[in-house]
Design a protein around this motif. Structure first.
Motif, PDB file in Angstrom:
ATOM      1  N   GLU A   1      -4.325  -9.975  -5.275  1.00 31.46           N
ATOM      2  CA  GLU A   1      -4.128 -11.170  -6.087  1.00 31.46           C
ATOM      3  C   GLU A   1      -2.677 -11.475  -5.984  1.00 31.46           C
ATOM      4  OE1 GLU A   1      -4.663  -9.319 -10.195  1.00 31.46           O
ATOM      5  OE2 GLU A   1      -7.052  -9.235  -9.823  1.00 31.46           O
ATOM      6  N   LYS A   2      -1.627 -10.680  -5.765  1.00 35.29           N
ATOM      7  CA  LYS A   2      -0.324 -10.919  -5.479  1.00 35.29           C
ATOM      8  C   LYS A   2       0.050 -11.736  -4.397  1.00 35.29           C
ATOM      9  CE  LYS A   2       4.181  -8.599  -4.912  1.00 35.29           C
ATOM     10  NZ  LYS A   2       4.951  -8.791  -6.102  1.00 35.29           N
ATOM     11  N   LEU A   3      -0.851 -11.560  -3.306  1.00 29.95           N
ATOM     12  CA  LEU A   3      -0.659 -12.534  -2.114  1.00 29.95           C
ATOM     13  C   LEU A   3      -1.529 -13.359  -1.759  1.00 29.95           C
ATOM     14  CD1 LEU A   3      -0.182  -9.462   0.500  1.00 29.95           C
ATOM     15  CD2 LEU A   3       1.520 -10.746  -0.761  1.00 29.95           C
ATOM     16  N   GLY A   4      -2.481 -13.596  -2.763  1.00 32.24           N
ATOM     17  CA  GLY A   4      -3.468 -14.777  -2.707  1.00 32.24           C
ATOM     18  C   GLY A   4      -4.340 -14.550  -1.479  1.00 32.24           C
ATOM     19  N   VAL A   5      -4.776 -13.469  -1.228  1.00 33.30           N
ATOM     20  CA  VAL A   5      -5.598 -13.106  -0.072  1.00 33.30           C
ATOM     21  C   VAL A   5      -6.991 -12.619  -0.603  1.00 33.30           C
ATOM     22  CG1 VAL A   5      -3.895 -13.017   1.640  1.00 33.30           C
ATOM     23  CG2 VAL A   5      -4.501 -10.920   0.730  1.00 33.30           C
ATOM     24  N   GLY A   6      -8.247 -12.494   0.164  1.00 33.32           N
ATOM     25  CA  GLY A   6      -9.272 -11.830  -0.264  1.00 33.32           C
ATOM     26  C   GLY A   6      -9.193 -10.293  -0.222  1.00 33.32           C
ATOM     27  N   ILE A   7      -9.886  -9.697  -0.962  1.00 39.55           N
ATOM     28  CA  ILE A   7      -9.931  -8.127  -0.952  1.00 39.55           C
ATOM     29  C   ILE A   7     -10.406  -7.616   0.197  1.00 39.55           C
ATOM     30  CG2 ILE A   7     -12.165  -7.898  -1.933  1.00 39.55           C
ATOM     31  CD1 ILE A   7      -9.260  -5.953  -3.188  1.00 39.55           C
ATOM     32  N   ALA A   8     -11.302  -8.339   1.096  1.00 41.36           N
ATOM     33  CA  ALA A   8     -11.670  -7.924   2.415  1.00 41.36           C
ATOM     34  C   ALA A   8     -10.527  -7.923   3.417  1.00 41.36           C
ATOM     35  CB  ALA A   8     -12.635  -8.692   2.896  1.00 41.36           C
ATOM     36  N   THR A   9      -9.452  -8.947   3.220  1.00 37.47           N
ATOM     37  CA  THR A   9      -8.206  -8.645   4.079  1.00 37.47           C
ATOM     38  C   THR A   9      -7.500  -7.643   3.639  1.00 37.47           C
ATOM     39  OG1 THR A   9      -8.253 -11.308   3.987  1.00 37.47           O
ATOM     40  CG2 THR A   9      -6.153 -10.048   4.434  1.00 37.47           C
ATOM     41  N   VAL A  10      -7.267  -7.316   2.384  1.00 32.61           N
ATOM     42  CA  VAL A  10      -6.387  -6.232   1.924  1.00 32.61           C
ATOM     43  C   VAL A  10      -7.043  -4.761   2.577  1.00 32.61           C
ATOM     44  CG1 VAL A  10      -5.428  -4.814   0.083  1.00 32.61           C
ATOM     45  CG2 VAL A  10      -5.394  -7.358   0.183  1.00 32.61           C
ATOM     46  N   SER A  11      -8.425  -4.865   2.503  1.00 28.76           N
ATOM     47  CA  SER A  11      -9.298  -3.497   2.968  1.00 28.76           C
ATOM     48  C   SER A  11      -8.928  -3.229   4.335  1.00 28.76           C
ATOM     49  CB  SER A  11     -10.537  -3.443   2.481  1.00 28.76           C
ATOM     50  OG  SER A  11     -10.830  -3.590   1.019  1.00 28.76           O
ATOM     51  N   ARG A  12      -9.139  -4.630   5.034  1.00 30.44           N
ATOM     52  CA  ARG A  12      -8.890  -4.438   6.506  1.00 30.44           C
ATOM     53  C   ARG A  12      -7.471  -3.738   6.911  1.00 30.44           C
ATOM     54  NH1 ARG A  12     -11.981  -8.780   6.892  1.00 30.44           N
ATOM     55  NH2 ARG A  12     -10.292 -10.090   6.706  1.00 30.44           N
ATOM     56  N   GLY A  13      -6.493  -4.379   6.347  1.00 29.19           N
ATOM     57  CA  GLY A  13      -5.335  -3.981   6.264  1.00 29.19           C
ATOM     58  C   GLY A  13      -5.062  -2.288   6.011  1.00 29.19           C
ATOM     59  N   ALA A  14      -5.633  -1.991   5.000  1.00 29.62           N
ATOM     60  CA  ALA A  14      -5.537  -0.669   4.716  1.00 29.62           C
ATOM     61  C   ALA A  14      -6.342   0.175   5.802  1.00 29.62           C
ATOM     62  CB  ALA A  14      -6.118  -0.310   3.431  1.00 29.62           C
ATOM     63  N   LYS A  15      -7.210  -0.188   6.321  1.00 35.68           N
ATOM     64  CA  LYS A  15      -8.131   0.426   7.331  1.00 35.68           C
ATOM     65  C   LYS A  15      -7.163   0.514   8.478  1.00 35.68           C
ATOM     66  CE  LYS A  15     -12.445   0.657   9.689  1.00 35.68           C
ATOM     67  NZ  LYS A  15     -13.733   0.215   9.725  1.00 35.68           N
ATOM     68  N   VAL A  16      -6.663  -0.340   9.012  1.00 38.50           N
ATOM     69  CA  VAL A  16      -5.822  -0.469  10.045  1.00 38.50           C
ATOM     70  C   VAL A  16      -4.595   0.499  10.006  1.00 38.50           C
ATOM     71  CG1 VAL A  16      -4.359  -2.015  11.638  1.00 38.50           C
ATOM     72  CG2 VAL A  16      -6.470  -2.905  10.758  1.00 38.50           C
ATOM     73  N   MET A  17      -4.219   0.461   8.892  1.00 36.38           N
ATOM     74  CA  MET A  17      -2.907   1.021   8.522  1.00 36.38           C
ATOM     75  C   MET A  17      -3.140   2.749   8.730  1.00 36.38           C
ATOM     76  SD  MET A  17      -0.483   0.862   5.233  1.00 36.38           S
ATOM     77  CE  MET A  17       0.614   2.140   4.756  1.00 36.38           C
TER      78      MET A  17
ATOM     79  N   LEU B   1       0.785  -1.185   0.107  1.00 32.36           N
ATOM     80  CA  LEU B   1      -0.151   0.080  -0.081  1.00 32.36           C
ATOM     81  C   LEU B   1       0.953   1.223   0.094  1.00 32.36           C
ATOM     82  CD1 LEU B   1      -2.840  -1.035   2.464  1.00 32.36           C
ATOM     83  CD2 LEU B   1      -3.209  -0.500   0.052  1.00 32.36           C
ATOM     84  N   GLU B   2       1.951   1.203   0.635  1.00 36.48           N
ATOM     85  CA  GLU B   2       2.916   2.316   0.760  1.00 36.48           C
ATOM     86  C   GLU B   2       3.441   2.456  -0.652  1.00 36.48           C
ATOM     87  OE1 GLU B   2       4.473   4.624   3.219  1.00 36.48           O
ATOM     88  OE2 GLU B   2       2.461   4.392   3.842  1.00 36.48           O
ATOM     89  N   HIS B   3       3.438   1.395  -1.539  1.00 39.11           N
ATOM     90  CA  HIS B   3       3.987   1.624  -2.737  1.00 39.11           C
ATOM     91  C   HIS B   3       3.123   1.930  -3.819  1.00 39.11           C
ATOM     92  CE1 HIS B   3       7.659   0.025  -0.939  1.00 39.11           C
ATOM     93  NE2 HIS B   3       8.195   0.675  -1.758  1.00 39.11           N
ATOM     94  N   ASN B   4       1.786   2.403  -3.317  1.00 41.25           N
ATOM     95  CA  ASN B   4       0.732   2.783  -4.016  1.00 41.25           C
ATOM     96  C   ASN B   4       0.317   1.588  -4.950  1.00 41.25           C
ATOM     97  OD1 ASN B   4       0.581   5.390  -2.958  1.00 41.25           O
ATOM     98  ND2 ASN B   4       2.150   5.887  -4.411  1.00 41.25           N
ATOM     99  N   ILE B   5       0.351   0.419  -4.509  1.00 40.52           N
ATOM    100  CA  ILE B   5      -0.280  -0.931  -5.495  1.00 40.52           C
ATOM    101  C   ILE B   5      -1.677  -0.861  -5.050  1.00 40.52           C
ATOM    102  CG2 ILE B   5      -0.075  -3.239  -5.683  1.00 40.52           C
ATOM    103  CD1 ILE B   5       2.496  -1.914  -6.387  1.00 40.52           C
ATOM    104  N   THR B   6      -2.524  -1.081  -6.134  1.00 44.08           N
ATOM    105  CA  THR B   6      -4.102  -1.204  -5.649  1.00 44.08           C
ATOM    106  C   THR B   6      -4.609  -2.271  -4.774  1.00 44.08           C
ATOM    107  OG1 THR B   6      -4.543  -2.694  -7.785  1.00 44.08           O
ATOM    108  CG2 THR B   6      -4.501  -0.051  -7.904  1.00 44.08           C
ATOM    109  N   GLN B   7      -5.509  -2.241  -4.233  1.00 42.89           N
ATOM    110  CA  GLN B   7      -5.821  -3.354  -3.126  1.00 42.89           C
ATOM    111  C   GLN B   7      -6.047  -4.655  -3.903  1.00 42.89           C
ATOM    112  OE1 GLN B   7      -8.920  -2.376  -0.324  1.00 42.89           O
ATOM    113  NE2 GLN B   7      -7.866  -0.373   0.188  1.00 42.89           N
ATOM    114  N   ARG B   8      -6.757  -4.363  -5.254  1.00 44.29           N
ATOM    115  CA  ARG B   8      -6.973  -5.533  -6.252  1.00 44.29           C
ATOM    116  C   ARG B   8      -5.737  -6.193  -6.658  1.00 44.29           C
ATOM    117  NH1 ARG B   8     -11.109  -7.861  -7.219  1.00 44.29           N
ATOM    118  NH2 ARG B   8     -12.457  -5.888  -6.892  1.00 44.29           N
TER     119      ARG B   8
END
Length: 91
Positions: free
Chosen positions: A59-75, A48-55
Motif C-alpha cells: 500500500e505504501k509503495l503502490g505496488v502489488g503484493i506479489a512484487t513485495v513477496s518477490r522482494g522478500a523472497k529475494v532478500m 521489511l527490515e523494519h518489520n513492516i508487513t508486506q501488505r
C-alpha cells in the motif's frame, strides 16, 4: 576486461566512487521505470527490515503484493539484510 556484459557492468559500478557517477550510469542504462523498480526493490528491503508487513509495504509503495513477496523472497535467499546493514553503517 571481462567479455561477460553483467560482470562488466558490476566492474563499472564498483569503479564509481561517487553517487553522481552511478546516477549518470543508471540514467544511461535504465529507463525511468526500471530505475523506479530498482528503487522500490531497495525500499521493500528497507521496510521489511523494519518489520513492516508486506501488505503495508504494498500500500505504501503502490505496488502489488506479489512484487513485495518477490522482494522478500529475494532478500532472504541472498542474505541482503547483512549487506544493507553494512551500507547503512557507512552512510
Amino acid at each position: 576486461m571481462s567479455t561477460d556484459p553483467y560482470r562488466s557492468l558490476l566492474k563499472h559500478l564498483a569503479d564509481c566512487h561517487d553517487s553522481a557517477d552511478i546516477e549518470v550510469l543508471f540514467s544511461a542504462l535504465l529507463t525511468d521505470k526500471e530505475q523506479r523498480e530498482i528503487a522500490n526493490r531497495i525500499r521493500i528491503f528497507d521496510l521489511l527490515e523494519h518489520n513492516i508487513t508486506q501488505r503495508e509495504i504494498s500500500e505504501k509503495l503502490g505496488v502489488g503484493i506479489a512484487t513485495v513477496s518477490r522482494g522478500a523472497k529475494v532478500m532472504q535467499s541472498h542474505d541482503v539484510s547483512a549487506l544493507l546493514a553494512t551500507h547503512r553503517q557507512d552512510a
